[in-house]
Scaffold this active site. Structure first.
Site, mmCIF file in Angstrom:
data_model
loop_
_atom_site.group_PDB
_atom_site.id
_atom_site.type_symbol
_atom_site.label_atom_id
_atom_site.label_comp_id
_atom_site.label_asym_id
_atom_site.label_seq_id
_atom_site.Cartn_x
_atom_site.Cartn_y
_atom_site.Cartn_z
ATOM 1 N N GLU A 8 9.171 -16.134 -14.213
ATOM 2 C CA GLU A 8 9.911 -15.629 -15.366
ATOM 3 C C GLU A 8 10.976 -16.592 -15.878
ATOM 4 O OE1 GLU A 8 9.397 -10.830 -14.764
ATOM 5 O OE2 GLU A 8 10.874 -11.847 -13.535
ATOM 6 N N LYS A 9 10.814 -17.875 -15.620
ATOM 7 C CA LYS A 9 11.843 -18.831 -16.041
ATOM 8 C C LYS A 9 11.908 -18.995 -17.561
ATOM 9 C CE LYS A 9 9.008 -23.029 -15.248
ATOM 10 N NZ LYS A 9 7.823 -22.320 -14.707
ATOM 11 N N CYS A 41 0.845 -1.193 0.000
ATOM 12 C CA CYS A 41 0.000 0.000 0.000
ATOM 13 C C CYS A 41 0.880 1.244 0.000
ATOM 14 C CB CYS A 41 -0.908 0.006 1.221
ATOM 15 S SG CYS A 41 -1.749 1.592 1.475
ATOM 16 N N CYS A 92 -5.509 4.613 2.528
ATOM 17 C CA CYS A 92 -5.589 5.388 1.295
ATOM 18 C C CYS A 92 -6.794 6.333 1.322
ATOM 19 C CB CYS A 92 -5.668 4.448 0.093
ATOM 20 S SG CYS A 92 -4.105 3.619 -0.275
ATOM 21 N N HIS A 143 11.233 -16.290 -19.570
ATOM 22 C CA HIS A 143 11.501 -14.963 -20.127
ATOM 23 C C HIS A 143 12.927 -14.956 -20.668
ATOM 24 C CE1 HIS A 143 12.144 -10.627 -20.402
ATOM 25 N NE2 HIS A 143 10.841 -10.468 -20.259
ATOM 26 N N ASN A 172 10.503 -0.624 -8.320
ATOM 27 C CA ASN A 172 10.485 -1.218 -9.658
ATOM 28 C C ASN A 172 9.085 -1.105 -10.258
ATOM 29 O OD1 ASN A 172 12.002 -3.059 -11.673
ATOM 30 N ND2 ASN A 172 10.068 -4.135 -11.390
ATOM 31 N N GLU A 173 8.998 -0.510 -11.438
ATOM 32 C CA GLU A 173 7.746 -0.448 -12.187
ATOM 33 C C GLU A 173 6.538 -0.074 -11.312
ATOM 34 O OE1 GLU A 173 8.593 -3.437 -15.945
ATOM 35 O OE2 GLU A 173 7.439 -4.208 -14.256
ATOM 36 N N GLU A 185 15.041 -1.696 -19.366
ATOM 37 C CA GLU A 185 14.752 -3.110 -19.602
ATOM 38 C C GLU A 185 14.202 -3.303 -21.005
ATOM 39 O OE1 GLU A 185 12.210 -5.125 -16.841
ATOM 40 O OE2 GLU A 185 13.087 -4.155 -15.084
ATOM 41 N N CYS A 206 -7.613 0.890 0.436
ATOM 42 C CA CYS A 206 -7.714 0.580 1.860
ATOM 43 C C CYS A 206 -8.090 1.830 2.665
ATOM 44 C CB CYS A 206 -6.394 -0.002 2.374
ATOM 45 S SG CYS A 206 -5.072 1.207 2.529
#
Length: 686
Positions: A359-360, A114, A159, A362, A148-149, A311, A156
């Protein structure tokens, strides 16, 4: 830009913590073979770094940082806060998000924190500060990657309380808020701040099939702004913790959605980043113009500054229904496309392919085979060698452009929250249609925000400028009266920044500039069409064209009518107008025309304004240009499956990748790239 690299940096996400120590040494050997000079560490390692509330363990990271420096590889250091540890979720459940249906999530996946959780904010900033203290003098450290991203939303109680405080700062009084949200509709007037709840599927969303459509656009629009600001505050907390220790640190985070990511206002975010960074994952069937537009948007976020490609996949995605390989040459071609449009790094997810989990499958530079004898590794190594050859030649370059397209996240949100006139109206699609008309003619375009200066451009377009923010109509009038050419379209000038209709006739505050008013808006079904019939031929714009989606029924008030509708009860009503305003012109396109019209129209405007492409090239060959003190660099990128011929002009230019001099007609193989360097005067730099 506080640039701490001396070439286009090359590398990507590296997760040594997922592998036995003996693998690390082999990775160093392979990195050298591939020309890798930077890796991103520690993105998802919070649980490893902090096994409980009081304990921090960075020994593995010390060893990785030291090993990378020993082998000449720099580090982009993640703050590890992209996924909170399981112990934190168990002990402090306020970190867990609540979805739009009111369901509290359990620990798992990522993007599960959150943004208004006091626990998350406290511990994430503390982690960033501890990392900064530990590695502030480490010679491998080049830049910082926070979280990250970013992009999730939470509904909640924390928020909701934070939203009310955000609203108090924005509006000051409930009277002002009620007016902005038009709350007398359906008896929604608020008399106490605590009566306000978050717009969710439990409150203001009226159709689960279309969750963007809401009963009260004002509250949903403000929630979108608040949600973007809440995550930005989280970023700033970590950034500030780093800069408190390392004032000159280069700090960023990676933007997602190939750059056009709806939940976050990237123009607002870019002000807080030292350098914009992008994650780019186009599919094999994505038109090249869409990738180009998103790169241009990233370049536009900070006024034309370069960005980092943080990326991309070296070979294959893993999250689509079908995940085909990138064909030979495509990785190199798309990488140079990003450089041609402003990137100063080529970084991949990831360096070594995971052995397990989501992600194996990817793509990665080092495949499950674990050695260098793969097609992907060979292509990576060849590209790494070319980047070494280019050195710092392209650093600090900018894109000279006389055309701008206005892009605004508030406008995007407001249009698509609206309950009318058609669900088929998509802001991003409309921007792309106008961008494509320039892209196919190789004319460079800047994508700019509403706060950016217009004076540098001869031609400015603002498709579906539904929302006109305070002062923007005056800004456009000043631009056009000073000699600028402005183009806007149907469904423009409808509302102000609170999504309240500007009364007195569409296009509201743009009415004086455009010299017209719109009486009605007709929405067409997907199978329906009308026609735009040119009544005054405009150079290449002649005859008739199909149009659809929406049709504005307009009355001229000083504007010249150049085209009319050809069908329906409004046959003969204006469809294309031009209003001479001061020294310039303001154009209005009253419907959504077929691409052929936009191509002809753009071609005619550019011809009249003397705007020409750097080079002419056949369809499927992309042309882009960058300029710095080293010269003028023209990129030719052949996206076709066959060889293409391009006339590069009579003057010899050095081709940077081959070292040869080229002039006249040259042949460009399928997926081929040429970078032509020509000298230019410093005063011509943008």
């Amino acid at each position: 830009m506080n640039r701490k690299w001396s070439k286009i940096v090359y590398g990507g996400d590296y997760n040594p913590e997922q592998w036995p120590r003996e693998i690390w040494d082999e990775d160093m050997r392979l990195f050298k073979l591939a020309g890798i000079d930077i890796v991103t560490l520690n993105v998802f390692s919070w649980a490893l770094n902090q096994p409980d509330e009081r304990t921090y363990r960075f020994e593995w990271l010390d060893e990785a940082m030291d090993l990378l420096h020993e082998h000449g590889v720099a580090v982009c250091l993640g703050t590890s806060t992209a996924a909170h540890p399981a112990w934190m979720a168990r002990k402090y459940p306020d970190v867990l998000t609540v979805d739009s249906e009111g369901r509290k999530k359990k620990f798992g996946r990522r993007h599960n924190s959150c943004p208004n959780s006091p626990t998350f904010r406290r511990y994430s900033a503390l982690m960033a500060g501890k990392l900064a203290e530990r590695y502030k003098s480490h010679p491998a450290l080049r830049l910082w990657h926070v979280n990250n991203e970013y992009g999730w939303r939470c509904y909640c109680d924390n928020c909701e309380r934070a939203f009310r405080e955000w609203l108090k700062k924005r509006y000051g009084t409930l009277e002002a808020l009620n007016a902005a949200w038009y709350t007398r509709f359906w008896g929604h007037t608020f008399y106490d701040w605590d009566e306000i709840v978050l717009p969710s599927l439990l409150s203001e969303h009226i159709d689960p099939a279309h969750p963007d459509k809401t009963a009260f656009q004002g509250i949903s629009l403000d929630y979108a702004r608040f949600a973007s600001d809440s995550l930005l505050d989280c970023y700033k907390l970590e950034r500030d913790a780093i800069k408190a220790v390392i004032p000159d640190a280069v700090v960023t985070t990676n933007f997602q959605g190939n750059g056009a990511y709806k939940p976050l206002d990237y123009f607002k975010w870019a002000k807080e980043l030292d350098v914009v960074a992008l994650d780019s994952y186009p599919t094999n069937d994505m038109p090249m113009s869409q990738i180009a537009m998103r790169h241009d948007l990233m370049r536009g976020l900070k006024g034309g500054d370069a960005f980092l490609l943080m990326e991309q996949s070296p070979s294959v995605l893993n999250w689509k229904d079908v995940n085909p390989l990138k064909r030979p040459g495509v990785m190199r071609l798309w990488s140079y496309q990003s450089i041609a449009r402003g990137a100063e790094s080529l970084m991949f997810f990831q360096m070594r392919r995971n052995a397990g989990a989501f992600e194996k499958f990817h793509g990665a530079i080092i495949d499950h085979a674990g050695h260098e004898h793969t097609r992907v590794f060979r292509e990576i190594s060849e590209l790494g060698g070319e980047l070494q050859l280019l050195g710092d030649t392209l650093l600090g370059a900018r894109t000279p452009s006389r055309v701008a397209i206005v892009f605004d996240w508030d406008n995007w949100w407001a249009i698509e929250y609206s309950s009318g006139p058609t669900v088929a109206l998509k802001y991003l699609d409309q921007i792309q249609r106008y961008y494509d008309a320039f892209y196919e003619q190789h004319i460079p375009v800047d994508l700019i925000g509403v706060e950016d200066d217009l004076a540098a451009y001869d031609l400015v377009l603002a498709p579906v400028l539904y929302m006109v923010k305070p002062g923007y109509a005056d800004k456009l009038e000043t631009y056009v009266s000073g000699g600028g050419t402005f183009v806007t379209t149907f469904f423009s000038g409808i509302v102000g920044e609170s999504d309240l209709v500007t009364l007195g006739g569409y296009p509201g505050e743009l009415r004086r500039l455009l010299g017209l008013w719109a009486e009605e808006i007709d929405a067409l079904f997907p199978e329906q069409a009308n026609t735009i019939v040119m009544t005054q031929p405009l150079g290449a714009v002649q005859g008739q064209y199909s149009c659809g989606l929406l049709c504005d029924l307009i009355h001229p008030e000083g504007a010249d009518v150049l085209a009319e509708y050809g069908d329906d009860f409004y046959r003969g009503r204006p469809a294309l107008t031009r209003h001479r305003f001061g020294q310039g012109e303001a154009w209005y396109i009253a419907s959504s025309p077929e691409p052929r019209f936009l191509s002809d129209f753009v071609s005619e405007l550019c011809e009249r304004l003397g705007i020409r492409p750097p080079l002419n090239a056949p369809s499927g060959v992309e042309v882009a240009q960058r300029v710095n003190a080293n010269g003028r660099f023209t990129f030719l990128l052949n996206h076709r499956e066959d060889e293409a011929e391009v006339d590069v002009g009579p003057d010899a230019c050095r081709e940077l990748l081959s070292g040869s001099d080229l002039q006249g007609t040259v042949k460009l193989p399928p997926k081929g790239v040429l970078i032509l360097q020509c000298a230019c005067e410093k005063e011509a730099l943008p």
